[in-house]
Scaffold this motif. Structure first.
Motif, PDB file in Angstrom:
ATOM      1  N   LEU A  80       0.825  -1.203   0.000  1.00  0.00           N
ATOM      2  CA  LEU A  80       0.000   0.000   0.000  1.00  0.00           C
ATOM      3  C   LEU A  80       0.863   1.258   0.000  1.00  0.00           C
ATOM      4  O   LEU A  80       0.718   2.159  -0.823  1.00  0.00           O
ATOM      5  CB  LEU A  80      -0.842  -0.044   1.273  1.00  0.00           C
ATOM      6  N   LEU A  81       1.782   1.311   0.942  1.00  0.00           N
ATOM      7  CA  LEU A  81       2.605   2.503   1.103  1.00  0.00           C
ATOM      8  C   LEU A  81       3.543   2.695  -0.078  1.00  0.00           C
ATOM      9  O   LEU A  81       3.784   3.823  -0.507  1.00  0.00           O
ATOM     10  CB  LEU A  81       3.409   2.404   2.404  1.00  0.00           C
ATOM     11  N   SER A  82       4.047   1.583  -0.616  1.00  0.00           N
ATOM     12  CA  SER A  82       5.002   1.738  -1.712  1.00  0.00           C
ATOM     13  C   SER A  82       4.331   2.297  -2.950  1.00  0.00           C
ATOM     14  O   SER A  82       4.981   2.855  -3.820  1.00  0.00           O
ATOM     15  CB  SER A  82       5.663   0.406  -2.031  1.00  0.00           C
ATOM     16  N   GLN A  83       2.997   2.157  -3.029  1.00  0.00           N
ATOM     17  CA  GLN A  83       2.308   2.703  -4.195  1.00  0.00           C
ATOM     18  C   GLN A  83       1.801   4.120  -3.952  1.00  0.00           C
ATOM     19  O   GLN A  83       1.022   4.635  -4.734  1.00  0.00           O
ATOM     20  CB  GLN A  83       1.151   1.791  -4.581  1.00  0.00           C
ATOM     21  N   GLY A  84       2.231   4.709  -2.862  1.00  0.00           N
ATOM     22  CA  GLY A  84       1.906   6.112  -2.643  1.00  0.00           C
ATOM     23  C   GLY A  84       0.610   6.341  -1.904  1.00  0.00           C
ATOM     24  O   GLY A  84       0.147   7.470  -1.794  1.00  0.00           O
ATOM     25  N   PHE A  85       0.004   5.262  -1.359  1.00  0.00           N
ATOM     26  CA  PHE A  85      -1.209   5.468  -0.567  1.00  0.00           C
ATOM     27  C   PHE A  85      -0.824   5.736   0.876  1.00  0.00           C
ATOM     28  O   PHE A  85       0.243   5.341   1.321  1.00  0.00           O
ATOM     29  CB  PHE A  85      -2.105   4.228  -0.625  1.00  0.00           C
ATOM     30  N   GLU A  86      -1.701   6.400   1.603  1.00  0.00           N
ATOM     31  CA  GLU A  86      -1.423   6.661   3.019  1.00  0.00           C
ATOM     32  C   GLU A  86      -2.605   6.238   3.862  1.00  0.00           C
ATOM     33  O   GLU A  86      -3.735   6.144   3.370  1.00  0.00           O
ATOM     34  CB  GLU A  86      -1.152   8.149   3.233  1.00  0.00           C
ATOM     35  N   VAL A  87      -2.299   6.003   5.138  1.00  0.00           N
ATOM     36  CA  VAL A  87      -3.345   5.619   6.084  1.00  0.00           C
ATOM     37  C   VAL A  87      -3.494   6.732   7.114  1.00  0.00           C
ATOM     38  O   VAL A  87      -2.509   7.132   7.734  1.00  0.00           O
ATOM     39  CB  VAL A  87      -2.963   4.295   6.791  1.00  0.00           C
ATOM     40  N   VAL A  88      -4.711   7.250   7.268  1.00  0.00           N
ATOM     41  CA  VAL A  88      -4.928   8.310   8.253  1.00  0.00           C
ATOM     42  C   VAL A  88      -5.865   7.775   9.329  1.00  0.00           C
ATOM     43  O   VAL A  88      -7.061   7.598   9.090  1.00  0.00           O
ATOM     44  CB  VAL A  88      -5.562   9.559   7.593  1.00  0.00           C
ATOM     45  N   PRO A  89      -5.356   7.477  10.502  1.00  0.00           N
ATOM     46  CA  PRO A  89      -6.224   6.948  11.554  1.00  0.00           C
ATOM     47  C   PRO A  89      -7.013   8.065  12.235  1.00  0.00           C
ATOM     48  O   PRO A  89      -6.666   9.235  12.123  1.00  0.00           O
ATOM     49  CB  PRO A  89      -5.245   6.310  12.558  1.00  0.00           C
ATOM     50  N   ILE A  90      -8.038   7.667  12.952  1.00  0.00           N
ATOM     51  CA  ILE A  90      -8.991   8.634  13.482  1.00  0.00           C
ATOM     52  C   ILE A  90      -8.373   9.585  14.499  1.00  0.00           C
ATOM     53  O   ILE A  90      -8.857  10.705  14.680  1.00  0.00           O
ATOM     54  CB  ILE A  90     -10.217   7.896  14.090  1.00  0.00           C
ATOM     55  N   ASN A  91      -7.277   9.163  15.124  1.00  0.00           N
ATOM     56  CA  ASN A  91      -6.689  10.061  16.120  1.00  0.00           C
ATOM     57  C   ASN A  91      -5.604  10.961  15.526  1.00  0.00           C
ATOM     58  O   ASN A  91      -4.927  11.677  16.238  1.00  0.00           O
ATOM     59  CB  ASN A  91      -6.103   9.247  17.284  1.00  0.00           C
ATOM     60  N   SER A  92      -5.461  10.918  14.213  1.00  0.00           N
ATOM     61  CA  SER A  92      -4.417  11.726  13.586  1.00  0.00           C
ATOM     62  C   SER A  92      -4.885  13.167  13.417  1.00  0.00           C
ATOM     63  O   SER A  92      -6.052  13.418  13.105  1.00  0.00           O
ATOM     64  CB  SER A  92      -4.068  11.131  12.221  1.00  0.00           C
TER      65      SER A  92
END
Lengths: 377, 673
Positions: A80-92
């Motif tokens: 996921l990350l290597s393809q440029g996607f990011e994860v934004v969790p609810i506490n961010s």
């Protein structure tokens, strides 16, 4: 670096199949907020699950099963990350405040995104509507998107055919920013990301998905993402809605939650449910998005409804003066905006209405110049 | 698990009586879910450190390794012990790889070796995130490839680092390498982080006898080898600095009737496999290769490793010689050094390794406006493909560009909010590399124990003097140059001609020949003088050499007509030269081949893609009857990418020429011009 290593834990928690979003979020709050713990520490502190976190035996079993998926989710995360996607969790701090404010504990635990995350912090409007939209609705969409761009408001839409696509393309055309909320996992959206590559790379378009990255499109997911679109926006504009389907359900749900929803006032000859939505509490706007005074409209609508109804009844009376018909037969011949039951009720209230039974079915007819001495049913 | 119990199992499964202390230290930690970086010399038995735990764990152990031959070897050994193992690499078909992945998913494999490039495989990606795929441990072999400070940085190892950083706590990870300086060790620890513990053993290889032979010319190297190679028992490897020199040395040995073959990355996969096999089976006296060979061979009895050119650092050297004598028997390690010339090549590797900054910016700009693949970037920027590879790898490393898959092709994207290019880090790297090269020169000139020098450089403070290198023995080798040998060299040079590979199905071109390589002796110089410095016609000795080449390969063939390639820049040089050839060979010459449009000099185009584009339909024949049904001898001065010859060949074939043989003065090897 710390947030990076948390990602597989977030993914594992967010997609716990048997728990709902609310249950997951409540646990997240306990971990992150109440106990100031990282998810990693939590997952490796099994001894504290029962006492400190008040988890039941079944909950603990669920979490242990989920834990065994961590290595697999590590591989998923790397891809996921290597393809440029990011994860934004609810506490961010990068998580959309609007989304959180609107959905609160039901807000999606994590967001999968690609592009300029800062867009989520800006003022935003959503533009929604039918997949098979009329030109007038598309024009409305264009107008609203243009205004939004001029006012530096972000346009949120769902990337479906029709209104959604128009909203996105118009926003891009007028150099505004947009958020696309996907009805599928973000890693399955290859063609879309390719198409809007430049806009994403320039920071004008943010792609968002709340589903598992590899989830394929389904009608269920399409429905599920509508509340997210609404929740990401402050104001909602409806270009066109039928009396059922995704758009309709979304508006009804939004009205129930007390959201401000603007619906384009449709013209008399249009065949959609826009005006009904206004009746139900949405605010009518003109083609430029300006609010139309409701009371005037409601009166107009009522009058219009009444006029229509009166015209229709005239037709029925004319018909019944000439022949005897069942209620069903009447409905076949005259365009009436009512059900069979409603018609029967109406018929029974007509002056001079008579009934007779033929082949065991009730037929209605009207006798002209009937003496009022005859019983009226 | 106690050590005693483990050693019982060890005996039962592997047949060994006990572990080395360091082996047990590593295994113990791994069994408890820890992370270890193991730095131990070749032959220590690093593989056991993961193979033993792998069998104890439930699930599959995944081993990342860049060495396909080694993987194949290991899998073989495992199967012989009754342990199910397999590997995935580019050398197997997609079906085979997918089946292997399936087997792993179904619990049929205990050990799965995978080349990091295979991580892109779709089936792999799907399988590996399937929660039914039970993964027990991750092993990173040749871990020094993670570090840009190391000698062998591999860009796809970046993915491995990212992966390891995402794996959960208490998930066992083992990184192993035989060659890491302190700096590289610290870099690996910093990148993998998370409680990783380093276990280091001595890197001293007592069976390697190290020598350095100082010479005054390249000729002296060739002469010494001619005199002494066969005196060394057994099979070995000769490492040279360039691809051209692998051919030159191999041909020199052939000329001397020594059984040798050359090997480099320009050779096709099939032939490479054959040579590797041949080396394993001792079918040759030696293989002459660039460092392309080091990574692919696991032969226990390599008896000598000879370098004709100094590598860029002691760590590269240690790794390249490290493949010798894995069986523990004495092996001979020789390095030739010419103080007059031998700094040039390594320095050019160091300086040339990094393309100019403005090229980086070109690539960034290209990718910003459009998602592009490698060829797309080459076309858009006119930067050579291998430079684009380096640039893209750096940009990915700096988080400016990402690699994505568009269906089956690899494309590069500009990352939104990417940082600006950090040139400072390039400078640092370059300076470090220059310092390391200085250290290499110190190795060459030292009068102290050479093995101790290498071990100290690698951060191993445990070693004492080896006692067997030329300095310890106080016996340094000198080269004895006699007139007889000098003559032999001259004779060799006059009989060795490079082939021009231009044959193809859709033309009547036949492979041709060049009189020499451009960079060899005075050929390039003479050509430059005539072409660019008004030196007049090509000198007679070039004519003689060219004719010699012709006679060797085509002396017995008949030709109807001589044609020559019309020039862009160099006036009548080729015409005059061709007329002399025609006269000498008594063949008619025709001036009918002409340029139909102005083309730019091929020199300025950095890539074959663009060179081909430049020449499309650029030639025509005035008088087709002169070549219809004829055998043509086609003459040109320089053969670079072959684009010109191929285009002319196409044109002449279409017009009816039945055979076209190219004859040129010089063949270049990338970068000569």
């Amino acid at each position: 670096m710390k947030e990076y290593t948390e990602i597989p834990y977030w993914i594992t928690l967010a997609h716990l199949s048997k728990w709902g979003t609310e249950k997951i979020n409540r646990l997240v709050i306990k971990i992150v907020h109440d106990n100031q713990m990282s998810l990693e520490t939590f997952f490796h502190s099994e001894s504290e699950w029962q006492d400190k976190f008040g988890l039941s035996d079944i909950d603990i079993e669920d979490l242990q099963n989920a834990k065994s998926e961590l290595p697999n989710n590590a591989f998923l995360a790397e891809d996921l990350l290597s393809q440029g996607f990011e994860v934004v969790p609810i506490n961010s701090p990068e998580y959309s405040k609007t989304l959180k404010a609107n959905l609160k504990v039901k807000a999606p635990t994590i967001l999968y995104v690609k592009g300029n995350k800062k867009i989520m912090q800006e003022n935003s409007i959503a533009i929604v509507g039918s997949r098979d939209a009329d030109n007038i609705s598309l024009q409305f969409t264009d107008n609203i998107a243009k205004k939004a761009a001029q006012q530096f408001k972000v346009v949120v839409s769902g990337f479906a055919k029709g209104i959604d696509k128009q909203a996105l393309d118009s926003a891009i055309q007028y150099k505004g920013q947009s958020i696309i909320v996907l009805p599928q996992g973000i890693m399955t959206f290859g063609s879309g990301i390719k198409k809007y590559y430049k806009e994403i790379t320039n920071g004008d378009v943010l792609v968002v998905s709340t589903f598992h990255p590899k989830a394929v499109w389904s009608a269920g997911l399409a429905m599920a993402r509508n509340p997210i679109i609404y929740a990401l926006a402050t104001d909602i504009y409806v270009a066109q809605s039928a009396e059922s389907g995704g758009t309709w359900a979304g508006v009804i749900d939004g009205l129930k939650k007390g959201r401000t929803i603007f619906v384009r006032q449709s013209n008399q000859n249009e065949k959609n449910a826009n005006l009904i939505l206004v009746e139900k509490g949405a605010k009518a706007v003109d083609s430029e998005g300006n609010i139309i005074d409701n009371t005037e409209l409601l009166k107009a609508v009522q009058t219009m409804n009444e006029t229509t109804q009166n015209n229709e009844i005239e037709q029925v009376i004319t018909l019944l003066e000439k022949q005897k018909l069942t209620s069903k037969q009447i409905l076949e011949r005259v365009q009436l905006n009512m059900s069979d039951k409603e018609l029967i009720k109406k018929l029974q209230s007509l002056p001079n209405i008579q009934t007779t039974k033929k082949s065991n079915k009730v037929h209605y007819f009207i006798m002209k110049d009937m003496p009022t001495l005859f019983p009226i049913k | 698990m106690t050590r005693e119990y483990a050693e019982q199992k060890l005996k039962y499964i592997f047949g060994f009586n006990q572990f080395h202390d360091n082996q047990w230290a590593v295994i113990d930690k791994i069994l408890q879910g820890g992370r270890v970086l193991l730095i131990e010399k070749t032959g220590f038995g690093k593989s056991l450190c993961y193979q033993f735990p792998a069998i104890q764990f439930e699930g599959v152990t995944i081993i990342f390794s860049p060495l396909i031959a080694l993987m194949r070897d290991q899998v073989q050994k495992m199967r012989e012990l009754g342990i199910s193992a397999n590997f995935i690499s580019s050398q197997q078909s997609e079906e085979e790889n997918n089946q292997t992945i399936k087997d792993a998913l179904n619990g049929k494999l205990k050990l799965l070796y995978i080349h990091p490039a295979r991580m892109e495989n779709i089936t792999w990606l799907e399988t590996v995130r399937d929660k039914n795929f039970k993964i027990a441990m991750v092993v990173v072999d040749e871990a020094h490839c993670i570090s840009t400070w190391g000698h062998d940085f591999i860009p796809s190892y970046r993915k491995i680092i990212n992966l390891v950083n995402l794996l959960p706590l208490n998930f066992p990870v083992l990184a192993t390498t035989a060659t890491a300086t302190k700096r590289v060790e610290n870099d690996i620890k910093a990148q993998i982080g998370k409680n990783i513990v380093a276990v280091r053993g001595t890197l001293l290889r007592s069976n390697l006898n190290l020598f350095v032979i100082t010479v005054q010319s390249e000729d002296e190297k060739m002469i010494w080898l001619a005199q002494n190679l066969e005196k060394i028992q057994g099979t070995g490897v000769v490492y040279t600095g360039t691809r051209v020199s692998t051919e030159t040395y191999a041909k020199w040995f052939e000329y001397l009737k020594i059984n040798a073959v050359h090997y480099n990355s320009g050779i096709d996969t099939e032939t490479k496999k054959e040579i590797e096999q041949g080396l394993m089976n001792n079918e040759y006296k030696c293989v002459v290769s660039t460092n392309a060979l080091g990574m692919g061979i696991d032969k226990p009895d390599i008896r000598f490793v000879i370098h004709t050119q100094s590598p860029v650092s002691p760590i590269h050297y240690y790794q390249e010689i490290g493949r010798a004598g894995r069986d523990g028997n004495p092996s001979y390690i020789i390095l030739f050094y010419n103080p007059n010339e031998d700094r040039t090549l390594p320095l050019s590797f160091i300086e040339g390794a990094r393309p100019e900054t403005k090229k980086y910016q070109c690539v960034i700009d290209a990718v910003k406006s459009e998602r592009l693949g490698l060829h797309g970037i080459v076309r858009a920027t006119n930067v050579k493909q291998n430079q684009v590879n380096v640039i893209v790898a750096d940009l990915i490393a700096q988080g400016i560009v990402i690699e994505v898959f568009d269906g089956k092709s690899k494309k590069y994207e500009y990352k939104f909010n990417a940082p600006t290019l950090d040139i400072g880090s390039f400078e640092n790297l370059r300076n470090t590399k220059l310092k390391e090269f200085d250290e290499m020169l110190s190795y060459v000139t030292t009068h102290n124990c050479r093995m101790k020098f290498l071990c100290d450089f690698l951060g191993d403070n445990l070693s004492s003097n080896c006692g067997v290198c030329d300095n310890c023995r106080k016996k340094n080798i000198q080269v004895d140059v006699t007139q007889e040998w000098k003559n032999k060299l001259v004779d060799f040079r006059e009989t060795y001609f490079p082939i021009l590979e231009v044959e193809s199905k859709n033309t009547n071109l036949v492979n041709g020949v060049a009189a020499s390589y451009y960079g060899v002796s005075n050929v390039g110089q003479a050509l430059r003088r005539s072409k660019y410095e008004n030196g007049g016609d090509f000198p007679d000795w070039l004519l003689r050499l060219t004719l010699k080449a012709f006679y060797k390969y085509f002396g017995k063939e008949k030709f109807d007509i001589v044609l020559y390639v019309p020039p862009t820049e160099s006036g009548n040089l080729v015409k005059n030269f061709s007329e002399k050839i025609a006269t000498s060979l008594n063949i008619n010459i025709s001036h009918t081949l002409k340029k139909s449009r102005v083309t730019q000099s091929q020199k300025i185009f950095q890539t074959s893609l663009l060179k081909t584009d430049n020449l499309k339909d650029a030639f025509f024949v005035e008088n087709p009857s002169e070549i219809q049904g004829k055998s043509v001898l086609l003459i040109d001065d320089v053969f670079d990418s072959g684009a010109t010859i191929k285009e002319v060949g196409k044109c002449l074939s279409t017009l009816g020429a039945v055979k076209i043989v190219p004859l040129v003065i010089a063949k270049t090897v990338g970068g000569d011009l």
